[in-house]
Scaffold this motif. Structure first.
Motif, PDB file in Angstrom:
ATOM      1  N   THR A 120     -49.926  49.059  22.061  1.00 41.62           N
ATOM      2  CA  THR A 120     -50.040  49.975  20.939  1.00 41.62           C
ATOM      3  C   THR A 120     -50.822  51.206  21.386  1.00 41.62           C
ATOM      4  O   THR A 120     -51.584  51.156  22.353  1.00 41.62           O
ATOM      5  CB  THR A 120     -50.723  49.321  19.724  1.00 41.62           C
ATOM      6  N   ASP A 121     -50.620  52.310  20.676  1.00 42.11           N
ATOM      7  CA  ASP A 121     -51.402  53.505  20.949  1.00 42.11           C
ATOM      8  C   ASP A 121     -52.375  53.806  19.806  1.00 42.11           C
ATOM      9  O   ASP A 121     -53.184  54.706  19.900  1.00 42.11           O
ATOM     10  CB  ASP A 121     -50.494  54.706  21.211  1.00 42.11           C
ATOM     11  N   ASP A 122     -52.306  53.037  18.727  1.00 38.86           N
ATOM     12  CA  ASP A 122     -53.192  53.226  17.583  1.00 38.86           C
ATOM     13  C   ASP A 122     -53.649  51.864  17.084  1.00 38.86           C
ATOM     14  O   ASP A 122     -53.049  51.286  16.189  1.00 38.86           O
ATOM     15  CB  ASP A 122     -52.447  53.993  16.487  1.00 38.86           C
ATOM     16  N   LEU A 123     -54.721  51.373  17.655  1.00 41.14           N
ATOM     17  CA  LEU A 123     -55.179  50.019  17.373  1.00 41.14           C
ATOM     18  C   LEU A 123     -55.699  49.872  15.945  1.00 41.14           C
ATOM     19  O   LEU A 123     -55.523  48.835  15.320  1.00 41.14           O
ATOM     20  CB  LEU A 123     -56.274  49.629  18.368  1.00 41.14           C
ATOM     21  N   TYR A 124     -56.295  50.903  15.392  1.00 40.72           N
ATOM     22  CA  TYR A 124     -56.938  50.786  14.090  1.00 40.72           C
ATOM     23  C   TYR A 124     -55.951  50.822  12.931  1.00 40.72           C
ATOM     24  O   TYR A 124     -56.105  50.093  11.964  1.00 40.72           O
ATOM     25  CB  TYR A 124     -57.999  51.877  13.936  1.00 40.72           C
ATOM     26  N   ASN A 125     -54.935  51.639  12.994  1.00 33.61           N
ATOM     27  CA  ASN A 125     -53.973  51.726  11.902  1.00 33.61           C
ATOM     28  C   ASN A 125     -52.914  50.634  11.956  1.00 33.61           C
ATOM     29  O   ASN A 125     -52.266  50.367  10.955  1.00 33.61           O
ATOM     30  CB  ASN A 125     -53.293  53.086  11.891  1.00 33.61           C
ATOM     31  N   ASP A 126     -52.721  50.019  13.103  1.00 29.90           N
ATOM     32  CA  ASP A 126     -51.690  48.999  13.271  1.00 29.90           C
ATOM     33  C   ASP A 126     -52.242  47.578  13.220  1.00 29.90           C
ATOM     34  O   ASP A 126     -51.536  46.640  13.528  1.00 29.90           O
ATOM     35  CB  ASP A 126     -50.977  49.190  14.621  1.00 29.90           C
TER      36      ASP A 126
END
Length: 57
Positions: A40-46
């Motif tokens: 993933t490139d967006d750990l917090y939103n995903d």
């Protein structure tokens, strides 16, 4: 966004060593390895989607 290895192969098809490119992206912090073959490139939103992928059969 969540990527599997196949989608990263398509994204980085211009590189001669795709494995090294993915490894370098992980070291730079651009990609985060969730588990084998899943990034993933967006750990917090995903995080909810990641939890569902990792813990569902």
């Amino acid at each position: 966004m969540i990527y599997d290895f196949q989608s990263l192969r398509i994204k980085y098809k211009g590189y001669s060593n795709i494995y090294q490119k993915i490894n370098n992206e992980c070291k730079k912090g651009i990609l985060v390895k969730i588990k084998r073959g899943l990034y993933t490139d967006d750990l917090y939103n995903d995080k909810e989607v990641i939890a569902n992928i990792c813990y569902n059969p």
